[in-house]
Design a protein around this motif. Structure first.
Motif, mmCIF file in Angstrom:
data_model
loop_
_atom_site.group_PDB
_atom_site.id
_atom_site.type_symbol
_atom_site.label_atom_id
_atom_site.label_comp_id
_atom_site.label_asym_id
_atom_site.label_seq_id
_atom_site.Cartn_x
_atom_site.Cartn_y
_atom_site.Cartn_z
ATOM 1 N N PHE A 1 79.670 -57.641 11.541
ATOM 2 C CA PHE A 1 80.138 -57.656 12.874
ATOM 3 C C PHE A 1 80.351 -58.901 13.458
ATOM 4 O O PHE A 1 79.654 -59.937 12.953
ATOM 5 C CB PHE A 1 78.975 -57.008 13.833
ATOM 6 N N ASP A 2 81.297 -59.249 14.346
ATOM 7 C CA ASP A 2 81.639 -60.431 14.952
ATOM 8 C C ASP A 2 80.953 -60.296 16.500
ATOM 9 O O ASP A 2 80.082 -59.473 16.691
ATOM 10 C CB ASP A 2 83.232 -60.875 14.802
ATOM 11 N N PHE A 3 81.303 -61.393 17.129
ATOM 12 C CA PHE A 3 80.755 -61.641 18.577
ATOM 13 C C PHE A 3 81.282 -60.475 19.483
ATOM 14 O O PHE A 3 80.754 -60.344 20.334
ATOM 15 C CB PHE A 3 81.115 -62.825 18.950
ATOM 16 N N SER A 4 82.322 -59.865 18.951
ATOM 17 C CA SER A 4 82.936 -58.790 20.026
ATOM 18 C C SER A 4 82.393 -57.407 19.357
ATOM 19 O O SER A 4 82.919 -56.290 19.897
ATOM 20 C CB SER A 4 84.304 -58.807 20.129
ATOM 21 N N ASN A 5 81.472 -57.506 18.576
ATOM 22 C CA ASN A 5 80.694 -56.139 17.985
ATOM 23 C C ASN A 5 81.760 -55.302 17.056
ATOM 24 O O ASN A 5 81.675 -54.066 16.811
ATOM 25 C CB ASN A 5 80.279 -55.237 19.391
ATOM 26 N N HIS A 6 82.859 -55.893 16.409
ATOM 27 C CA HIS A 6 83.684 -55.195 15.741
ATOM 28 C C HIS A 6 83.469 -55.635 14.213
ATOM 29 O O HIS A 6 82.899 -56.684 13.980
ATOM 30 C CB HIS A 6 84.876 -55.854 16.085
ATOM 31 N N VAL A 7 83.705 -54.597 13.255
ATOM 32 C CA VAL A 7 83.229 -54.832 11.895
ATOM 33 C C VAL A 7 84.384 -55.900 11.311
ATOM 34 O O VAL A 7 85.885 -55.445 11.472
ATOM 35 C CB VAL A 7 83.066 -53.477 11.389
ATOM 36 N N VAL A 8 84.089 -56.998 11.039
ATOM 37 C CA VAL A 8 85.199 -57.857 10.442
ATOM 38 C C VAL A 8 85.554 -57.854 8.927
ATOM 39 O O VAL A 8 86.468 -58.302 8.568
ATOM 40 C CB VAL A 8 85.388 -59.132 11.251
ATOM 41 N N ALA A 9 84.173 -57.586 8.533
ATOM 42 C CA ALA A 9 84.216 -57.569 6.966
ATOM 43 C C ALA A 9 83.031 -56.517 6.587
ATOM 44 O O ALA A 9 82.210 -56.133 7.312
ATOM 45 C CB ALA A 9 83.946 -58.959 6.519
ATOM 46 N N VAL A 10 83.191 -56.370 5.411
ATOM 47 C CA VAL A 10 82.109 -55.607 4.555
ATOM 48 C C VAL A 10 81.535 -56.310 3.433
ATOM 49 O O VAL A 10 82.254 -56.887 2.509
ATOM 50 C CB VAL A 10 82.522 -54.071 4.106
ATOM 51 N N LEU A 11 80.226 -56.336 3.219
ATOM 52 C CA LEU A 11 79.389 -56.903 2.072
ATOM 53 C C LEU A 11 78.982 -55.693 1.405
ATOM 54 O O LEU A 11 78.310 -54.801 1.904
ATOM 55 C CB LEU A 11 78.319 -57.844 2.718
ATOM 56 N N THR A 12 79.564 -55.908 -0.017
ATOM 57 C CA THR A 12 79.132 -54.718 -0.908
ATOM 58 C C THR A 12 78.686 -55.319 -2.282
ATOM 59 O O THR A 12 78.705 -56.465 -2.571
ATOM 60 C CB THR A 12 80.543 -53.914 -1.327
ATOM 61 N N VAL A 13 77.465 -54.760 -2.918
ATOM 62 C CA VAL A 13 76.964 -54.905 -4.185
ATOM 63 C C VAL A 13 77.364 -53.564 -5.012
ATOM 64 O O VAL A 13 77.294 -52.839 -4.422
ATOM 65 C CB VAL A 13 75.505 -55.439 -4.104
ATOM 66 N N LEU A 14 77.593 -54.073 -6.322
ATOM 67 C CA LEU A 14 77.747 -52.728 -7.020
ATOM 68 C C LEU A 14 77.206 -52.890 -8.542
ATOM 69 O O LEU A 14 76.878 -54.218 -8.986
ATOM 70 C CB LEU A 14 79.204 -52.360 -7.078
ATOM 71 N N GLY A 15 76.964 -51.873 -9.226
ATOM 72 C CA GLY A 15 76.213 -52.242 -10.293
ATOM 73 C C GLY A 15 76.198 -50.613 -11.061
ATOM 74 O O GLY A 15 76.693 -49.735 -10.555
ATOM 75 N N ALA A 16 75.929 -50.739 -12.465
ATOM 76 C CA ALA A 16 75.858 -49.542 -13.168
ATOM 77 C C ALA A 16 74.780 -48.428 -12.560
ATOM 78 O O ALA A 16 73.621 -49.001 -12.060
ATOM 79 C CB ALA A 16 75.501 -49.801 -14.609
ATOM 80 N N THR A 17 74.929 -47.271 -12.152
ATOM 81 C CA THR A 17 74.531 -46.352 -11.644
ATOM 82 C C THR A 17 72.977 -46.083 -12.308
ATOM 83 O O THR A 17 71.922 -46.237 -11.482
ATOM 84 C CB THR A 17 75.026 -44.915 -11.817
#
Lengths: 269, 269
Positions: free
Chosen positions: A223-239
């Motif tokens: 989130f940024d200072f205006s409470n908007h989602v500006v990016a998404v942080l994702t991690v991925l791997g084999a199930t």
């Protein structure tokens, strides 16, 4: 005008030097900010636990520089135009990519998993930066790839936390094109609304074999200072390779880094 | 951590006391702001005409408090999340009515004319605050009155400086309802567009007997930090009683007060 030369330094080798009056000055500014940006001298002095005469001197200096102003009627002090200018410059710099980069590297090192940052592009969630661990076999993602709003963890975070008709429309279009074979988990009378609620409740999105067979992913919002989602942080791997549950070490590490990036962007949790 | 007690006061009767280190600290913050919020120590020290070692001590204090951060790769300093928080609090307080009140009083006293502040309401430009001079006969306006977008000086300023489809729509609706008797000055293929251009060019709007027979008015825009017109400052009087031209003393006094209010709201001219 009376000024005192109080920029005295003391040399203690190996220690970073500070200017005590600056620390006090910032405490006064932050105290005023906590009080809604506006307070009487008495209330402000109590807030920062300093005596009013001392706080008054600090306020005088800040008024001269336009950081603080005084209401001529109520005599209250308030944050002035100078504070707005500094804040605006800071906001223009609040770039999620720059702020997130050290977090990406820390996550790659601590988790030894592929992680990436995506932003909302005009075609949908788009990977803009990724880090892969130094292992012989790793999952690779491509910068520029557009991800599914409904089937990827990244897309679901954007969907869940964005109140935007464009994103909603993209999601509805994607749903209309979803074949029944892909529809696993996307059912009920309003699958888009159900998905949004689920993500908001969890504060993250987790997919297991949903977007890609054998691959699981966890995404958290930035989130940024205006409470908007500006990016998404994702991690991925084999199930089979990691525990993709909300309470897992991976999910918790991701949440922590996401919150730290948001805080650095001026978001107040 | 090394700190020095440099909040030394000096007592010179009748003079407001300052804290020199706060003045220097603010100079560093403003220097960083002028450089786009981000700079190396060398460039910043040059900008504020201080030696780098001294600026470094100030930056250390600000980093401890989160007002400034340092990029781990480039080693540049930049305005941090703390600066955003202070700026946001200042912006929330940037209330045109509060800021404009002393200006209204000054104008009433120096010009001895009725002056008011209007904001854009959902029905159109609406008078929210006015001051009348202490003369035996004065023009009075009513708080809450909605003014014409096309025929009042106040409305024309909002129209000229607002790029908003709602305002544009209100203006078109008003034009459609204008009788030919009222249409003086509102002609040509696109009278709304012509009016907007005229107002933008002059930086103000002047009407003589247009909205009310025998009354002239001058309106100037008040901008906030995001360069939006948040209010209009208007002075009005009997058409024969004052010089309602752009170069007149009244117009120039109004422009000056409007610019000062805008600056106090964080607008950069």
């Amino acid at each position: 005008m009376t000024t005192t030369n109080n920029d005295i330094e003391s040399n203690v080798p190996g220690r970073r030097q500070r200017v005590q009056a600056v620390t006090t000055g910032i405490a006064v500014l932050k105290g005023l900010t906590k009080l809604g940006g506006r307070a009487s001298l008495t209330v402000l002095a109590k807030q920062v636990s300093e005596n009013p005469a001392k706080v008054h001197r600090y306020l005088n200096s800040m008024m001269d520089e336009g950081l603080v102003a005084q209401d001529p009627v109520s005599l209250q002090y308030y944050l002035g135009a100078g504070a707005i200018q500094i804040g605006l410059a800071a906001m223009r710099l609040a770039d999620p990519l720059r702020v997130a980069e050290p977090a990406l590297i820390r996550l790659r090192e601590s988790l030894e998993m592929t992680c990436f940052i995506a932003v909302m592009g005009n075609k949908g969630p788009t990977i803009v930066r990724f880090e892969e661990p130094g292992l012989p076999v790793t999952l690779n993602v491509r910068v520029g790839s557009v991800l599914s709003l409904l089937r990827s963890a990244t897309g679901r975070v954007f969907l869940g936390f964005t109140d935007d008709t464009v994103v909603e429309k993209l999601a509805r279009e994607e749903l209309a094109q979803t074949t029944s074979a892909q529809a696993g988990g996307l059912d009920g009378p309003d699958p888009v609304a159900a998905l949004k609620e689920e993500v908001r409740k969890a504060g993250m999105a987790i997919v297991r074999d949903t977007n890609l067979q054998g691959i699981s992913a966890i995404g958290v919002p930035i989130f940024d200072f205006s409470n908007h989602v500006v990016a998404v942080l994702t991690v991925l791997g084999a199930t089979g390779g990691f525990d993709a549950s909300p309470d897992s070490a991976v999910a918790q590490a991701l949440l922590k880094e996401g919150a730290a990036i948001s805080a650095a962007l001026g978001h107040e949790a």
